[in-house]
Design a protein around this motif. Structure first.
Motif, PDB file in Angstrom:
ATOM      1  N   HIS A 143       0.678  -1.188  -0.093  1.00 48.01           N
ATOM      2  CA  HIS A 143      -0.085   0.066   0.024  1.00 48.01           C
ATOM      3  C   HIS A 143       0.915   1.430   0.011  1.00 48.01           C
ATOM      4  N   GLN A 144       0.429   2.295   0.005  1.00 48.18           N
ATOM      5  CA  GLN A 144       0.849   3.729   0.062  1.00 48.18           C
ATOM      6  C   GLN A 144      -0.051   4.601   1.155  1.00 48.18           C
ATOM      7  N   ASP A 145       0.663   5.258   1.868  1.00 47.73           N
ATOM      8  CA  ASP A 145       0.064   6.075   2.919  1.00 47.73           C
ATOM      9  C   ASP A 145      -0.173   7.389   2.438  1.00 47.73           C
ATOM     10  N   LEU A 146      -1.332   7.664   1.640  1.00 48.66           N
ATOM     11  CA  LEU A 146      -1.636   9.017   1.230  1.00 48.66           C
ATOM     12  C   LEU A 146      -3.105   9.342   1.874  1.00 48.66           C
ATOM     13  N   TYR A 147      -3.000  10.418   2.450  1.00 45.33           N
ATOM     14  CA  TYR A 147      -4.132  10.894   3.470  1.00 45.33           C
ATOM     15  C   TYR A 147      -4.844  12.056   2.964  1.00 45.33           C
ATOM     16  N   GLY A 148      -4.622  12.732   1.768  1.00 44.75           N
ATOM     17  CA  GLY A 148      -4.987  13.912   1.303  1.00 44.75           C
ATOM     18  C   GLY A 148      -4.319  14.659   0.306  1.00 44.75           C
ATOM     19  N   ALA A 149      -4.454  15.576  -0.072  1.00 44.34           N
ATOM     20  CA  ALA A 149      -3.755  16.336  -1.310  1.00 44.34           C
ATOM     21  C   ALA A 149      -2.310  16.557  -0.812  1.00 44.34           C
ATOM     22  N   VAL A 150      -1.923  16.896   0.337  1.00 41.41           N
ATOM     23  CA  VAL A 150      -0.716  16.958   0.653  1.00 41.41           C
ATOM     24  C   VAL A 150       0.092  15.658   1.170  1.00 41.41           C
ATOM     25  N   ALA A 151       0.999  15.674   0.318  1.00 44.89           N
ATOM     26  CA  ALA A 151       1.787  14.202   0.837  1.00 44.89           C
ATOM     27  C   ALA A 151       3.396  14.390   0.922  1.00 44.89           C
ATOM     28  N   PHE A 152       3.931  14.249   1.955  1.00 45.75           N
ATOM     29  CA  PHE A 152       5.289  14.369   2.047  1.00 45.75           C
ATOM     30  C   PHE A 152       6.006  13.068   1.489  1.00 45.75           C
ATOM     31  N   PRO A 153       7.018  13.126   0.455  1.00 50.04           N
ATOM     32  CA  PRO A 153       7.297  11.925  -0.458  1.00 50.04           C
ATOM     33  C   PRO A 153       8.147  11.068   0.480  1.00 50.04           C
ATOM     34  N   LEU A 154       8.650  11.111   1.792  1.00 52.40           N
ATOM     35  CA  LEU A 154       9.447  10.085   2.412  1.00 52.40           C
ATOM     36  C   LEU A 154       8.677  10.011   3.877  1.00 52.40           C
ATOM     37  N   GLN A 155       8.795   8.635   4.280  1.00 47.65           N
ATOM     38  CA  GLN A 155       8.082   8.319   5.683  1.00 47.65           C
ATOM     39  C   GLN A 155       9.160   7.199   6.393  1.00 47.65           C
ATOM     40  N   LEU A 156       8.790   6.787   7.541  1.00 39.97           N
ATOM     41  CA  LEU A 156       9.634   5.809   8.132  1.00 39.97           C
ATOM     42  C   LEU A 156       8.902   4.857   8.913  1.00 39.97           C
ATOM     43  N   THR A 157       9.724   3.584   9.147  1.00 43.53           N
ATOM     44  CA  THR A 157       9.373   2.611   9.964  1.00 43.53           C
ATOM     45  C   THR A 157      10.340   2.238  11.007  1.00 43.53           C
ATOM     46  N   ALA A 158       9.975   2.419  12.265  1.00 45.97           N
ATOM     47  CA  ALA A 158      10.939   1.839  13.348  1.00 45.97           C
ATOM     48  C   ALA A 158      10.480   0.607  13.977  1.00 45.97           C
ATOM     49  N   PHE A 159      11.636  -0.261  14.076  1.00 46.25           N
ATOM     50  CA  PHE A 159      11.307  -1.599  14.381  1.00 46.25           C
ATOM     51  C   PHE A 159      11.470  -1.999  15.944  1.00 46.25           C
ATOM     52  N   LEU A 160      10.702  -2.100  16.443  1.00 45.30           N
ATOM     53  CA  LEU A 160      10.410  -2.212  17.986  1.00 45.30           C
ATOM     54  C   LEU A 160      10.821  -3.561  18.769  1.00 45.30           C
ATOM     55  N   SER A 161      10.460  -4.583  17.982  1.00 47.74           N
ATOM     56  CA  SER A 161      10.703  -5.985  18.437  1.00 47.74           C
ATOM     57  C   SER A 161      11.806  -6.569  17.904  1.00 47.74           C
ATOM     58  N   ARG A 162      12.154  -7.773  18.475  1.00 49.95           N
ATOM     59  CA  ARG A 162      13.482  -8.388  18.153  1.00 49.95           C
ATOM     60  C   ARG A 162      13.056  -9.710  17.282  1.00 49.95           C
ATOM     61  N   PRO A 163      13.728  -9.519  16.002  1.00 46.08           N
ATOM     62  CA  PRO A 163      13.560 -10.525  15.018  1.00 46.08           C
ATOM     63  C   PRO A 163      14.187 -12.018  15.492  1.00 46.08           C
ATOM     64  N   ASP A 164      13.342 -13.029  15.495  1.00 48.01           N
ATOM     65  CA  ASP A 164      13.834 -14.281  15.581  1.00 48.01           C
ATOM     66  C   ASP A 164      13.732 -14.338  17.422  1.00 48.01           C
ATOM     67  N   ARG A 165      13.538 -13.532  18.233  1.00 48.28           N
ATOM     68  CA  ARG A 165      13.122 -13.702  19.684  1.00 48.28           C
ATOM     69  C   ARG A 165      11.772 -13.263  19.961  1.00 48.28           C
TER      70      ARG A 165
END
Length: 239
Positions: A143-165
């Motif tokens: 998907h894309q996170d578009l919420y209206g006419a104004v859309a900043f072209p960069l975003q981020l995801t921060a990973f909070l859980s530990r993979p494989d644990r």
């Protein structure tokens, strides 16, 4: 939680030259850990505090996938507000360079407060940072996170859980669609505390006649076991 000066120091220590190059070359950049394990746990703990959120989305109900997420309400928790405000000026420089390469007139302000003021003038007043929770069997469709006419072209995801644990599976997916070509995918499995910065909607790619737009979407593969939490930070607000 984290004070602003401490977080500014962390941002300054990131390899911004490498981040800039990766965003231009691939449409995303993965950083070294930006959050401590204690901060990750504190952010995860916010999920049970309903007063901090304006809405909860059941992904299955809307055919977005399986799992759920919650949008924060204003005022944002201090750490969420800090990363949104302090990271934005770094990314605005890149966003403006992208806009120029694509021949767009949109030049984004270097202050996040001014971006939000522009959002408000366009009827976008609802905060968009969110916490996402996935259990075994859950996933998120592309998907894309578009919420209206104004859309900043960069975003981020921060990973909070530990993979494989804390969980297995649940890789972060990025897919780009170039004109008259088949889609190209990337699969990322960041460690706890790392962030991935990526294109919200499209990015510039150098062609024989200059730059052209490449559409990008993101999602999450199926979680095989455990529980996976992430923080999503979108810089524009929603209608």
């Amino acid at each position: 939680m984290t004070d602003v000066v401490n977080f500014q120091d962390r941002l300054a220590r990131l390899d911004w030259k490498a981040i800039d190059a990766s965003l231009w070359q691939q449409g995303y950049a993965k950083t070294a850990p930006l959050f401590t394990p204690e901060e990750c746990e504190a952010l995860i703990a916010l999920y049970s505090k309903d007063r901090l959120f304006r809405s909860r989305i059941d992904m299955k109900r809307f055919r977005f996938g399986e799992g759920e997420y919650k949008y924060f309400t204003y005022p944002l928790p201090p750490l969420v507000q800090t990363i949104r405000k302090e990271l934005y000026p770094h990314l605005a420089v890149i966003a403006n360079a992208w806009a120029k390469a694509l021949g767009q007139r949109d030049i984004f302000p270097l202050s996040h407060d001014k971006l939000l003021a522009f959002c408000r003038r366009n009827g976008q007043t609802k905060p968009t940072p969110l916490l996402l929770r996935y259990a075994a069997g859950d996933y998120n469709c592309l998907h894309q996170d578009l919420y209206g006419a104004v859309a900043f072209p960069l975003q981020l995801t921060a990973f909070l859980s530990r993979p494989d644990r804390d969980f297995s599976g649940g890789e972060f997916l990025l897919v780009e669609q170039r004109p008259r070509a088949q889609s190209r995918g990337e699969v990322l499995a960041p460690e706890q505390g790392e962030i991935v910065i990526f294109a919200t909607r499209h990015r510039p790619v150098q062609g024989s006649r200059g730059y052209y737009r490449v559409n990008m979407r993101h999602g999450v593969s199926t979680v095989r076991s455990g529980s996976r939490f992430t923080l999503g930070v979108i810089f524009h607000d929603a209608t």
